[in-house]
Enzyme design. Structure first.
Site, PDB file in Angstrom:
ATOM      1  N   ALA A  13     -44.098 -58.456  -2.790  1.00 67.81           N
ATOM      2  CA  ALA A  13     -44.254 -58.868  -1.381  1.00 67.81           C
ATOM      3  C   ALA A  13     -42.899 -58.970  -0.696  1.00 67.81           C
ATOM      4  CB  ALA A  13     -44.988 -60.207  -1.319  1.00 67.81           C
ATOM      5  N   GLY A  14     -41.961 -58.110  -1.119  1.00 69.86           N
ATOM      6  CA  GLY A  14     -40.652 -58.058  -0.472  1.00 69.86           C
ATOM      7  C   GLY A  14     -40.724 -57.200   0.777  1.00 69.86           C
ATOM      8  N   TRP A  16     -40.284 -53.992   1.390  1.00 66.13           N
ATOM      9  CA  TRP A  16     -41.004 -52.716   1.339  1.00 66.13           C
ATOM     10  C   TRP A  16     -42.495 -52.934   1.105  1.00 66.13           C
ATOM     11  CZ3 TRP A  16     -41.558 -48.678   3.624  1.00 66.13           C
ATOM     12  CH2 TRP A  16     -41.872 -47.432   3.102  1.00 66.13           C
ATOM     13  N   HIS A  37     -45.054 -65.075  -7.269  1.00 66.31           N
ATOM     14  CA  HIS A  37     -45.228 -66.425  -6.724  1.00 66.31           C
ATOM     15  C   HIS A  37     -46.587 -66.600  -6.040  1.00 66.31           C
ATOM     16  CE1 HIS A  37     -41.027 -66.776  -7.616  1.00 66.31           C
ATOM     17  NE2 HIS A  37     -40.721 -65.825  -6.771  1.00 66.31           N
ATOM     18  N   GLY A 114     -39.270 -41.568   0.709  1.00 64.62           N
ATOM     19  CA  GLY A 114     -38.798 -40.847   1.893  1.00 64.62           C
ATOM     20  C   GLY A 114     -37.800 -41.687   2.657  1.00 64.62           C
ATOM     21  N   LYS A 169     -29.770 -41.255  -3.910  1.00 62.72           N
ATOM     22  CA  LYS A 169     -29.083 -41.394  -2.609  1.00 62.72           C
ATOM     23  C   LYS A 169     -28.534 -42.803  -2.423  1.00 62.72           C
ATOM     24  CE  LYS A 169     -32.450 -43.860  -0.683  1.00 62.72           C
ATOM     25  NZ  LYS A 169     -32.361 -45.225  -0.171  1.00 62.72           N
ATOM     26  N   ASP A 222     -33.721 -38.825   3.122  1.00 67.79           N
ATOM     27  CA  ASP A 222     -33.431 -40.227   2.780  1.00 67.79           C
ATOM     28  C   ASP A 222     -31.922 -40.463   2.686  1.00 67.79           C
ATOM     29  OD1 ASP A 222     -34.057 -42.826   2.253  1.00 67.79           O
ATOM     30  OD2 ASP A 222     -34.962 -42.484   0.298  1.00 67.79           O
ATOM     31  N   SER A 232     -29.490 -50.259   5.967  1.00 63.70           N
ATOM     32  CA  SER A 232     -29.584 -50.001   4.524  1.00 63.70           C
ATOM     33  C   SER A 232     -28.753 -51.022   3.752  1.00 63.70           C
ATOM     34  CB  SER A 232     -29.089 -48.581   4.212  1.00 63.70           C
ATOM     35  OG  SER A 232     -28.645 -48.527   2.868  1.00 63.70           O
ATOM     36  N   GLU A 259     -30.581 -51.300  -4.852  1.00 60.73           N
ATOM     37  CA  GLU A 259     -30.795 -50.702  -6.176  1.00 60.73           C
ATOM     38  C   GLU A 259     -29.618 -49.852  -6.653  1.00 60.73           C
ATOM     39  OE1 GLU A 259     -33.202 -51.418  -8.135  1.00 60.73           O
ATOM     40  OE2 GLU A 259     -35.153 -51.512  -7.121  1.00 60.73           O
TER      41      GLU A 259
HETATM   42  N1  LIG Z   1     -36.808 -52.131   1.947  1.00 65.88           N
HETATM   43  C1  LIG Z   1     -36.839 -50.832   2.150  1.00 65.88           C
HETATM   44  O1  LIG Z   1     -36.492 -50.350   3.237  1.00 65.88           O
HETATM   45  C2  LIG Z   1     -37.299 -49.920   1.057  1.00 65.88           C
HETATM   46  C3  LIG Z   1     -37.818 -48.662   1.419  1.00 65.88           C
HETATM   47  C4  LIG Z   1     -38.220 -47.783   0.421  1.00 65.88           C
HETATM   48  C5  LIG Z   1     -38.126 -48.162  -0.911  1.00 65.88           C
HETATM   49  N2  LIG Z   1     -37.633 -49.396  -1.232  1.00 65.88           N
HETATM   50  C6  LIG Z   1     -37.567 -49.739  -2.655  1.00 65.88           C
HETATM   51  O2  LIG Z   1     -38.596 -50.680  -2.941  1.00 65.88           O
HETATM   52  C7  LIG Z   1     -38.175 -51.585  -3.968  1.00 65.88           C
HETATM   53  C8  LIG Z   1     -38.300 -53.003  -3.433  1.00 65.88           C
HETATM   54  O3  LIG Z   1     -37.443 -53.115  -2.321  1.00 65.88           O
HETATM   55  P1  LIG Z   1     -37.559 -54.330  -1.290  1.00 65.88           P
HETATM   56  O4  LIG Z   1     -36.724 -53.965  -0.143  1.00 65.88           O
HETATM   57  O5  LIG Z   1     -38.974 -54.693  -1.029  1.00 65.88           O
HETATM   58  O6  LIG Z   1     -36.842 -55.472  -2.125  1.00 65.88           O
HETATM   59  P2  LIG Z   1     -37.037 -57.035  -1.981  1.00 65.88           P
HETATM   60  O7  LIG Z   1     -37.288 -57.396  -0.575  1.00 65.88           O
HETATM   61  O8  LIG Z   1     -35.878 -57.612  -2.693  1.00 65.88           O
HETATM   62  O9  LIG Z   1     -38.387 -57.335  -2.805  1.00 65.88           O
HETATM   63  C9  LIG Z   1     -38.446 -57.087  -4.174  1.00 65.88           C
HETATM   64  C10 LIG Z   1     -39.793 -57.469  -4.730  1.00 65.88           C
HETATM   65  O10 LIG Z   1     -39.747 -57.251  -6.145  1.00 65.88           O
HETATM   66  C11 LIG Z   1     -40.105 -58.466  -6.805  1.00 65.88           C
HETATM   67  N3  LIG Z   1     -39.380 -58.614  -8.066  1.00 65.88           N
HETATM   68  C12 LIG Z   1     -38.063 -58.471  -8.279  1.00 65.88           C
HETATM   69  N4  LIG Z   1     -37.779 -58.676  -9.572  1.00 65.88           N
HETATM   70  C13 LIG Z   1     -38.944 -58.949 -10.183  1.00 65.88           C
HETATM   71  C14 LIG Z   1     -39.300 -59.261 -11.522  1.00 65.88           C
HETATM   72  N5  LIG Z   1     -38.372 -59.317 -12.491  1.00 65.88           N
HETATM   73  N6  LIG Z   1     -40.597 -59.496 -11.799  1.00 65.88           N
HETATM   74  C15 LIG Z   1     -41.524 -59.440 -10.813  1.00 65.88           C
HETATM   75  N7  LIG Z   1     -41.252 -59.168  -9.539  1.00 65.88           N
HETATM   76  C16 LIG Z   1     -39.973 -58.920  -9.222  1.00 65.88           C
HETATM   77  C17 LIG Z   1     -39.697 -59.562  -5.832  1.00 65.88           C
HETATM   78  O11 LIG Z   1     -40.398 -60.724  -6.157  1.00 65.88           O
HETATM   79  P3  LIG Z   1     -39.756 -62.169  -5.869  1.00 65.88           P
HETATM   80  O12 LIG Z   1     -39.836 -62.340  -4.395  1.00 65.88           O
HETATM   81  O13 LIG Z   1     -40.626 -63.044  -6.650  1.00 65.88           O
HETATM   82  O14 LIG Z   1     -38.329 -62.115  -6.354  1.00 65.88           O
HETATM   83  C18 LIG Z   1     -40.139 -58.945  -4.511  1.00 65.88           C
HETATM   84  O15 LIG Z   1     -41.531 -59.062  -4.341  1.00 65.88           O
HETATM   85  C19 LIG Z   1     -36.726 -51.184  -4.303  1.00 65.88           C
HETATM   86  O16 LIG Z   1     -36.750 -50.354  -5.422  1.00 65.88           O
HETATM   87  C20 LIG Z   1     -36.261 -50.417  -3.066  1.00 65.88           C
HETATM   88  O17 LIG Z   1     -35.270 -49.475  -3.376  1.00 65.88           O
HETATM   89  C21 LIG Z   1     -37.234 -50.283  -0.274  1.00 65.88           C
HETATM   90  O1  LIG Z   2     -32.007 -50.686   2.258  1.00 67.07           O
HETATM   91  P1  LIG Z   2     -31.868 -49.637   1.192  1.00 67.07           P
HETATM   92  O2  LIG Z   2     -30.460 -49.158   1.041  1.00 67.07           O
HETATM   93  O3  LIG Z   2     -32.508 -50.082  -0.086  1.00 67.07           O
HETATM   94  O4  LIG Z   2     -32.685 -48.355   1.673  1.00 67.07           O
HETATM   95  C1  LIG Z   2     -34.041 -48.475   1.923  1.00 67.07           C
HETATM   96  C2  LIG Z   2     -34.795 -47.187   1.760  1.00 67.07           C
HETATM   97  O5  LIG Z   2     -34.592 -46.643   0.477  1.00 67.07           O
HETATM   98  C3  LIG Z   2     -34.472 -46.161   2.810  1.00 67.07           C
HETATM   99  O6  LIG Z   2     -35.334 -45.057   2.673  1.00 67.07           O
END
Ligand SMILES: NC(=O)c1ccc[n+]([C@@H]2O[C@H](COP(=O)([O-])OP(=O)(O)OC[C@H]3O[C@@H](n4cnc5c(N)ncnc54)[C@H](OP(=O)(O)O)[C@@H]3O)[C@@H](O)[C@H]2O)c1
Ligand SMILES: O=P(O)(O)OC[C@H](O)CO
Length: 325
Positions: A13-14, A16, A37, A114, A169, A222, A232, A259
């Protein structure tokens, strides 16, 4: 193809996970968002689910996939697993989809990746993405689920390539943040991103990805989004390091996961094992490890041995064909 509203469970629930929940809800799907949680158990959340979509950070993927497997193995018979994580697992060097496929060998696994900065998607701005799978029907099903006026979804038959584009990337985005943080200019940034793409292709090819996938949305697309946006997190890591912050300071002030920091370490292992030249990634690695300053990283890249632009297309070959001009 099933165009009916689906029951979708989003794990994570972060930033993305929440943005993807919004995109799925546009098409009237029933979305349940789960995190470690959550007040509702994973077992209850997964009841009658058609699609499991994982948006967990890389470090949690294996634990969560094992948890899903332990609580609900039998009832997931026809469930499609979609993975939206962009990272690599240390030691195994597995991509997220490879982890899901190992734990769920009988489920269709689809990669979604993407140029998708979640903050823009939250603002309801338009974006496009790619869904890729060895199972074409499953990829088309996920395409239908997410396609809307806000989100254009393409299919692709190269899941490893699509996944690696989004993952690799992130490291180049850190270097782009450094480039902007040092005010090195547009020429330098163009050179960095272009040579960064060459590194992505080299690693991708070694790991079984198709070259052309890296020139599509999940690769070049991307790369452009992440290297050019202060939204980013990976870009922010580089930008702030170039402004004299330490890595712990940057990471403690960052909202969400960058990441590229961990991916960089895994890439160094892969490159050493397969003797792949990844000079930009190498400098990012040393910078993150505190072994060099951003300026030293720049000097090292600029003063490398001179060479031909293309690995398999030496300039002598072009000249011998009379194309020297
Ligand atoms: N944000 C973007 O723009 C975006 C776009 C495309 C792809 N992504 C990819 O999507 C993934 C998540 O990104 P995000 O931006 O959503 O990150 P985020 O806001 O930090 O959220 C991460 C999520 O993963 C959970 N998590 C982390 N460690 C964990 C563990 N050990 N066990 C269980 N749950 C865990 C977190 O839970 P807690 O809250 O409990 O820590 C949270 O729900 C990454 O790989 C990122 O590269 C992100
Ligand atoms: O905020 P970043 O650097 O994890 O980038 C988010 C996504 O991967 C963009 O496509």
């Amino acid at each position: 193809m099933n165009n009916k509203p689906q029951n979708i469970t989003i794990l994570g629930a972060g930033a993305w996970g929440q943005a993807l929940a919004h995109l799925a809800a546009i098409n009237q799907h029933t979305v349940r968002l789960w995190s470690r949680h959550s007040p509702v158990s994973l077992e209850d959340t997964l009841a009658n689910t058609d699609i499991i979509l994982c948006a967990i950070s890389m470090k949690g993927v294996r634990d969560v996939a094992n948890l899903v497997n332990s609580v609900n193995e039998k009832s997931l018979k026809n469930t499609i697993v979609v993975t939206a994580t962009k990272g690599l697992e240390p030691y195994t060097t597995y991509t997220p989809s490879q982890i899901w496929e190992t734990i769920f060998p009988h489920q269709p696994v689809v990669v979604l990746s993407g140029p998708n900065l979640s903050k823009e998607i939250e603002q309801k701005l338009p974006a496009a993405t790619v869904v890729a799978s060895k199972n074409v029907v499953a990829a088309q099903q996920i395409q239908l689920v997410f396609s809307s006026q806000q989100f254009r979804v393409y299919t692709n038959p190269d899941p490893v390539g699509v996944e690696l584009g989004g993952t690799l990337k992130n490291v180049i985005a850190i270097s782009a943040g450094v480039c902007d943080g040092l005010h090195l200019g547009t020429n330098a940034k163009a050179a960095l991103v272009t040579r960064g793409l060459t590194e992505m292709v080299r690693i991708g090819n070694t790991l079984g990805a198709k070259t052309e996938t890296f020139y599509g949305l999940s690769g070049l697309g991307d790369l452009l989004a992440t290297c050019n946006s202060p939204l980013s997190r990976n870009y922010q890591v580089g930008y702030q390091l170039a402004n004299s912050k330490t890595l712990p300071e940057v990471l403690s002030s960052l909202s969400g996961t960058a990441e590229g920091v961990n991916t960089c370490r895994v890439l160094m292992e892969i490159a050493q094992k397969h003797s792949i030249a990844i000079p930009i990634t190498e400098q990012v690695y040393q910078l993150l490890a505190g072994e060099i300053t951003p300026r030293q990283a720049l000097d090292k890249l600029m003063l490398r041995d001179i060479k031909s632009e293309f690995d398999n297309f030496p300039v002598e070959q072009i000249w011998s064909r009379g194309e020297k001009c």
